[in-house]
Write a protein that holds these residues in place. Sequence first.
Motif, PDB file in Angstrom:
ATOM      1  N   LEU A   3     -18.806  24.450  45.624  1.00  0.00           N
ATOM      2  CA  LEU A   3     -17.811  24.893  46.605  1.00  0.00           C
ATOM      3  C   LEU A   3     -17.021  26.101  46.092  1.00  0.00           C
ATOM      4  O   LEU A   3     -17.112  27.195  46.636  1.00  0.00           O
ATOM      5  CB  LEU A   3     -16.857  23.745  46.935  1.00  0.00           C
ATOM      6  CG  LEU A   3     -15.636  24.087  47.809  1.00  0.00           C
ATOM      7  CD1 LEU A   3     -16.066  24.644  49.166  1.00  0.00           C
ATOM      8  CD2 LEU A   3     -14.743  22.859  47.982  1.00  0.00           C
TER       9      LEU A   3
ATOM     10  N   LEU B 170     -19.507  28.692  47.651  1.00  0.00           N
ATOM     11  CA  LEU B 170     -19.426  28.645  49.110  1.00  0.00           C
ATOM     12  C   LEU B 170     -18.229  29.454  49.600  1.00  0.00           C
ATOM     13  O   LEU B 170     -18.296  30.165  50.594  1.00  0.00           O
ATOM     14  CB  LEU B 170     -19.342  27.194  49.578  1.00  0.00           C
ATOM     15  CG  LEU B 170     -19.416  26.957  51.081  1.00  0.00           C
ATOM     16  CD1 LEU B 170     -20.744  27.423  51.643  1.00  0.00           C
ATOM     17  CD2 LEU B 170     -19.198  25.480  51.397  1.00  0.00           C
TER      18      LEU B 170
ATOM     19  N   TYR C 179     -15.217  32.383  53.420  1.00  0.00           N
ATOM     20  CA  TYR C 179     -16.541  31.913  52.997  1.00  0.00           C
ATOM     21  C   TYR C 179     -17.451  33.108  52.737  1.00  0.00           C
ATOM     22  O   TYR C 179     -17.265  34.183  53.314  1.00  0.00           O
ATOM     23  CB  TYR C 179     -17.156  31.004  54.061  1.00  0.00           C
ATOM     24  CG  TYR C 179     -16.397  29.708  54.269  1.00  0.00           C
ATOM     25  CD1 TYR C 179     -16.567  28.633  53.411  1.00  0.00           C
ATOM     26  CD2 TYR C 179     -15.491  29.572  55.333  1.00  0.00           C
ATOM     27  CE1 TYR C 179     -15.855  27.446  53.587  1.00  0.00           C
ATOM     28  CE2 TYR C 179     -14.772  28.392  55.515  1.00  0.00           C
ATOM     29  CZ  TYR C 179     -14.963  27.327  54.635  1.00  0.00           C
ATOM     30  OH  TYR C 179     -14.252  26.168  54.813  1.00  0.00           O
TER      31      TYR C 179
ATOM     32  N   LEU D 125     -23.043  19.167  49.475  1.00  0.00           N
ATOM     33  CA  LEU D 125     -21.928  19.928  48.907  1.00  0.00           C
ATOM     34  C   LEU D 125     -21.428  19.179  47.679  1.00  0.00           C
ATOM     35  O   LEU D 125     -20.900  18.065  47.792  1.00  0.00           O
ATOM     36  CB  LEU D 125     -20.810  20.096  49.934  1.00  0.00           C
ATOM     37  CG  LEU D 125     -19.643  20.997  49.540  1.00  0.00           C
ATOM     38  CD1 LEU D 125     -20.120  22.414  49.234  1.00  0.00           C
ATOM     39  CD2 LEU D 125     -18.592  21.046  50.651  1.00  0.00           C
TER      40      LEU D 125
ATOM     41  N   SER E 252     -19.074  19.447  44.271  1.00  0.00           N
ATOM     42  CA  SER E 252     -18.008  20.274  43.715  1.00  0.00           C
ATOM     43  C   SER E 252     -17.131  19.479  42.777  1.00  0.00           C
ATOM     44  O   SER E 252     -17.004  18.251  42.895  1.00  0.00           O
ATOM     45  CB  SER E 252     -17.152  20.856  44.841  1.00  0.00           C
ATOM     46  OG  SER E 252     -16.020  21.523  44.338  1.00  0.00           O
TER      47      SER E 252
ATOM     48  N   VAL F  23     -13.680  18.216  49.449  1.00  0.00           N
ATOM     49  CA  VAL F  23     -15.104  18.469  49.644  1.00  0.00           C
ATOM     50  C   VAL F  23     -15.573  17.907  50.983  1.00  0.00           C
ATOM     51  O   VAL F  23     -16.297  18.566  51.735  1.00  0.00           O
ATOM     52  CB  VAL F  23     -15.929  17.861  48.485  1.00  0.00           C
ATOM     53  CG1 VAL F  23     -17.410  18.133  48.686  1.00  0.00           C
ATOM     54  CG2 VAL F  23     -15.466  18.432  47.151  1.00  0.00           C
TER      55      VAL F  23
ATOM     56  N   VAL G 181     -14.218  20.102  53.940  1.00  0.00           N
ATOM     57  CA  VAL G 181     -14.948  21.357  54.084  1.00  0.00           C
ATOM     58  C   VAL G 181     -16.311  21.114  54.709  1.00  0.00           C
ATOM     59  O   VAL G 181     -16.749  21.838  55.618  1.00  0.00           O
ATOM     60  CB  VAL G 181     -15.088  22.071  52.729  1.00  0.00           C
ATOM     61  CG1 VAL G 181     -16.035  23.268  52.845  1.00  0.00           C
ATOM     62  CG2 VAL G 181     -13.727  22.529  52.214  1.00  0.00           C
TER      63      VAL G 181
ATOM     64  N   THR H 295     -21.873  14.662  50.431  1.00  0.00           N
ATOM     65  CA  THR H 295     -20.949  15.371  49.548  1.00  0.00           C
ATOM     66  C   THR H 295     -20.799  14.629  48.230  1.00  0.00           C
ATOM     67  O   THR H 295     -20.956  13.410  48.152  1.00  0.00           O
ATOM     68  CB  THR H 295     -19.555  15.518  50.185  1.00  0.00           C
ATOM     69  OG1 THR H 295     -18.995  14.209  50.410  1.00  0.00           O
ATOM     70  CG2 THR H 295     -19.621  16.280  51.494  1.00  0.00           C
TER      71      THR H 295
END
Length: 491
Positions: A20, A24, A76, A96, A98, A105, A108, A118
């Motif tokens: 992230l 990202l 982003y 995702l 992170s 997380v 997002v 995630t």
Amino acid sequence: MTPSAATALTPDTCPLYVDLDGTLTPGDTLYESVMLFIRRNPFNLLRMMGWLLLGKAGFKQRLAGAVRPDPARLPYHERFLQFLREERARGRTLVLASAADARIVREVAAHLQLFDDTLGTNAQGDGLNLSRANKRDAIAAHARAHGHSTWAYAGNSRDDIAVWQGSAQAVAVNAPPGVIAALQQVHPQARVFAREPLRLKTVLRAIRLKQWSKNGLLFVPLLAAHSLDPRLWATVAVAFVAFGLCASATYLFNDLLDLPNDRAHRIKRHRPLASGAIGIPVAVALGVVMLTLAFVLAFAVSGGFAAMLLAYTVTTLAYSIYLKRLALIDVLVLSGLYTLRIGAGAVAAGVDLSNWLLAISIFLFLSLALVKRCAELEELDDHRSVLAPGRGYQPRDLASLRAMGMASGFLAVMVLALYIDSQNSQALYARPDWLWGAAPVLLLWVMRIWLKTGRRELSGEDPLQFALRDPFSWMTLLAMGGIGLLATIGF
């Protein structure tokens, strides 16, 4: 099997785990959260220092429990985001992953609607900060649990090298050259989304070098006193640089505290900090260095000037943190900051400051501050009735603010007219009656800028920025300067 062979044999359909912070999004959600928490209350900085004793995972948990950035207002990496959309359209699993708090997380991921799952730091779970080897192991375990023997990873920092070492494929996004070199030793065929270099032009935009023109007000007391002493002009020139450095530092701090609102603004969202072109740590470091240099120069001028600069700094920070959200108080503070520059110039030069000059400046700058607020409200849709982002005004306040602003501008002209017959003008000018020519010129300029505000013709977000690009404003300044010269020499 060598890393390069593993890369070549692994199908593109293996799950892609995406970092992230810095990947990202060009920023860091931890730093974003810190700024949001400080903006809520500056004393929260002390609370966060205590949370550091809880370790990284504990700190992130406490901070995310208090405040979290709005995913809709984060910047982003658009090219990388488009790549992810294409991969998802091909049916690839995206996760995702992170080191950010798990709640951030998930939020997002929910906003982007691109990810199947995630992974994030969860202090209430295993208590591990999900970075480096911890992230690699968590990703490997997650992949195995979902029936995958290989996986790919997209990251950006040196911390991600340990993760890439366990991946079958690698993607680098916005990574510095040293990280890319280390990555290519493990994955020679890694896909790279090039890092945008930090250019001097971007830094100058961030510190708003153009706004240094406002600090030209420091020279006004010398002009008003008709002083030609080169030593005084040199001293004020040093004061000008000190004020510029200080103002630029406070602009950076203001932008850091106002990131969410700037990103919702039509123009301000393109600022380097709001767009993610400059990171929060870089901005903080740059601001601290500039502020330190500013006060070194200020003390070189005089202790009194340093005190004036301190007053400006404290007032500006108070404005950024709280006062800008108070209707009417904000414009009074803005006009006061402009007038404070004139006072600081007088202190630096050691000349007396005329009460007439103070009165004219207060009314004129209050008018310009109200121009700025009216221009912002004019941009809102007519049907919108909510507060302007980060401000204490509503669209229905526009008529009242316009009336106040025009009245304030006219009062500045009236004070100028009263000054012409004062003892001060009689002592300074050989033919003070020539100054009557300046009154209609200033009046015309005030009326014109308000007319353009109502027509939504101001270019940019600040009336002084508009004036710097406006030929008519320069003609006005030259005309008033010429009238002042004629009055001085008694032509």
